[in-house]
Scaffold this motif. Sequence first.
Motif, PDB file in Angstrom:
ATOM      1  N   ASP A 232       1.946   4.395  -5.611  1.00 21.50           N
ATOM      2  CA  ASP A 232       1.388   3.525  -6.643  1.00 21.50           C
ATOM      3  C   ASP A 232       0.511   2.466  -5.990  1.00 21.50           C
ATOM      4  OD1 ASP A 232       2.517   4.459  -9.167  1.00 21.50           O
ATOM      5  OD2 ASP A 232       4.452   3.893  -8.301  1.00 21.50           O
ATOM      6  N   GLU A 233      -0.518   2.059  -6.700  1.00 17.94           N
ATOM      7  CA  GLU A 233      -1.379   0.983  -6.215  1.00 17.94           C
ATOM      8  C   GLU A 233      -0.536  -0.261  -5.948  1.00 17.94           C
ATOM      9  OE1 GLU A 233      -4.828  -0.141  -4.807  1.00 17.94           O
ATOM     10  OE2 GLU A 233      -4.923   1.586  -6.160  1.00 17.94           O
ATOM     11  N   GLY A 234      -0.744  -0.861  -4.771  1.00 22.99           N
ATOM     12  CA  GLY A 234      -0.011  -2.072  -4.434  1.00 22.99           C
ATOM     13  C   GLY A 234       1.310  -1.825  -3.742  1.00 22.99           C
ATOM     14  N   ASN A 235       1.675  -0.568  -3.495  1.00 28.46           N
ATOM     15  CA  ASN A 235       2.929  -0.270  -2.795  1.00 28.46           C
ATOM     16  C   ASN A 235       2.923  -0.914  -1.411  1.00 28.46           C
ATOM     17  OD1 ASN A 235       4.220   1.688  -0.618  1.00 28.46           O
ATOM     18  ND2 ASN A 235       5.407   1.902  -2.497  1.00 28.46           N
ATOM     19  N   ARG A 332      -3.567   6.069   3.613  1.00 26.54           N
ATOM     20  CA  ARG A 332      -2.906   5.659   2.378  1.00 26.54           C
ATOM     21  C   ARG A 332      -3.878   5.786   1.208  1.00 26.54           C
ATOM     22  NH1 ARG A 332      -0.165   0.064   2.733  1.00 26.54           N
ATOM     23  NH2 ARG A 332       0.956   0.955   0.950  1.00 26.54           N
ATOM     24  N   SER A 334      -3.899   5.893  -3.434  1.00 27.25           N
ATOM     25  CA  SER A 334      -3.139   5.746  -4.678  1.00 27.25           C
ATOM     26  C   SER A 334      -3.091   7.070  -5.439  1.00 27.25           C
ATOM     27  CB  SER A 334      -3.781   4.670  -5.566  1.00 27.25           C
ATOM     28  OG  SER A 334      -5.020   5.129  -6.072  1.00 27.25           O
ATOM     29  N   TYR A 335      -2.146   7.183  -6.356  1.00 24.95           N
ATOM     30  CA  TYR A 335      -2.060   8.372  -7.196  1.00 24.95           C
ATOM     31  C   TYR A 335      -3.350   8.590  -7.980  1.00 24.95           C
ATOM     32  CZ  TYR A 335       2.982   8.711  -6.361  1.00 24.95           C
ATOM     33  OH  TYR A 335       4.215   8.857  -5.787  1.00 24.95           O
ATOM     34  N   GLU A 336      -3.891   7.493  -8.489  1.00 21.78           N
ATOM     35  CA  GLU A 336      -5.109   7.609  -9.308  1.00 21.78           C
ATOM     36  C   GLU A 336      -6.273   8.128  -8.477  1.00 21.78           C
ATOM     37  OE1 GLU A 336      -2.289   5.033 -11.381  1.00 21.78           O
ATOM     38  OE2 GLU A 336      -3.044   5.078  -9.317  1.00 21.78           O
ATOM     39  N   ALA A 337      -6.392   7.631  -7.243  1.00 26.80           N
ATOM     40  CA  ALA A 337      -7.477   8.098  -6.372  1.00 26.80           C
ATOM     41  C   ALA A 337      -7.256   9.548  -5.970  1.00 26.80           C
ATOM     42  CB  ALA A 337      -7.570   7.201  -5.141  1.00 26.80           C
TER      43      ALA A 337
END
Length: 594
Positions: A232-235, A332, A334-337
């Motif tokens: 997740d973004e910000g993990n 690293r 994100s899921y969205e990317a």
Amino acid sequence: MLYKIRPAVVASVGEKIEIHFADGKGKRVREKDISLLHPGPGVDLNALDTVQGKVQEAWELLEGEQASLQEVAELVYGDYTPASAWGVWNLLHDGLYFEGSVRSIRGRKADAVAKDKAAREQKAREAREWDEFLQRVQQGELQEADRSRLGEVERVALGQTARSRVLSALNITESPESAHAFLLRCGYWEPRYNPWPARQGASLESPDLPLPPLAEEERRDLTHLQAWAIDDEGNTDPDDAISIDGERIWVHVADVAALVKPDSHLDLAARSRSANLYLPEGMVQMLPAAATEILGLGLQQESVALSFGFLLDEAGEVTDIEITPSRVRVQRISYEAAEQRLQEAAFAPLLALSRRYREARLARNAAEIDLPEVSVKVVDGEVRIRPLPRLNSRQMVTDAMLMAGEAAARFAQANEISIPYAVQPEPQEIRQPKSMSESHAYRRLFKPSNAALSAGRHFGLGLDYYARATSPLRRYVDLVVHQQLRAFVTGGTPLDKEKIAERVAEAGAVGGVIRRAERLSNLHWKLIWLKEQESWQGEAVILALEERKAVVMIPKLALETRIRRTDDMQPDQTVSLQVQEVDVPAQAVYFRRI
């Protein structure tokens, strides 16, 4: 005369003495039960308390001396009358200036009088301050000194004690919910204060322990592989990454067991916490923050890992398993990317293999529960509730981690290594839910998963072998699996089954605390968000119909609640709701249909 501590007059004398009290009631008593104060006659019991006298002067004359009741009455009041006799008795009963009995009264010593007077003044002052304090807290006008008095109420609100003098004095129920509401009303707690982690008994501080140096050792060089930590973004605690090497899948996991040895100070600290505590307002780690900085994948140019390599056969079964300490280079994302890049060569083979694996699990009745999920965060004072979309990238990573867990379990089973396996019994009825209401009903049939020291089926995942092994930075049970596997593959001696059972039991006792603290904290901040929205309106889906209520899900908030049932309601029907009331201390919210 005096009967016990009540004034009375003698009406007649016989075998027993008949006396009358100020309220007109009478009583027959023995002579030894009464003390004569004044011979009378003409005693008006209702006028006894009207006499005034010079108490201080009389006491100074009689300090340390003995005197009769009549002598004291004449010194204090100037005369010996029923009223002055009663006045002397009251002075004697009060005990500040005089002591003894009605037959022999003595003036107390000056130092004793001074000591008692100071104590009485202190008590009176404390009583005034207490009354003033209660008035302030009821009006919500706290002074800084009041906060220490309210500590006892806070302990009730946090479930640490069941009694509070403050709550009792204000006729408030001595319960955590009532104490919570009171602390909000009086201003002791801020309106958004989250008491739930402390009330559950969760540790609210990450351990502050020194870390040993990471030992130099031989590691397999896997730095030539592209390794992706997809989160997740910000993990902030990346502990797993995935690679593909031809047909071989690699799942790299932070090599925490290289640093945290069994029964070390770090191990004991992690065991006592069981897992990271993820709260909307922040995270409490089970290991020192420096451990993540050293071991988190992708946080250094090269990362150390315990890598799980395996193949996936045509039937979707994990085979040809190897586990090795390694060095990797992790990117690293994100899921969205990652979702936007799934057709690229770096991800497409992984996606195809994960889908094969998932289809095999579903063929073994793995459960698909389609209920909304959200992320709840408090960022710079703003409550942010973000729905988690069902991305292919997220499912791909989930299946890769399940493959690694299956690989760990099969490897341990084949090599007789004691580890905690994750197992879940089969429900009484197997379904394939097609809607949100069916998912809700099916989930209610599930039995909880648990840790076992023998391999067994995990029904919900559709796996015959499974162990949680991909999050050793944030779950103690995963760390135990790593310690055992690592000891075996590096030529060490794994712990026996009894010691593993002890560790799992200790961590499991705390695990429930962590889960409750997270669940209740998420609900707390959802309710804060709703309370701060003016008459929030939104859509809900009907999950189940009860006799008088309908169970509904608000997808935007992943919030399950109940509303009044009407005859036109059907499962999976969408209805519009408006907030009526939010009770944060009781964790309750009430909606009306619009």
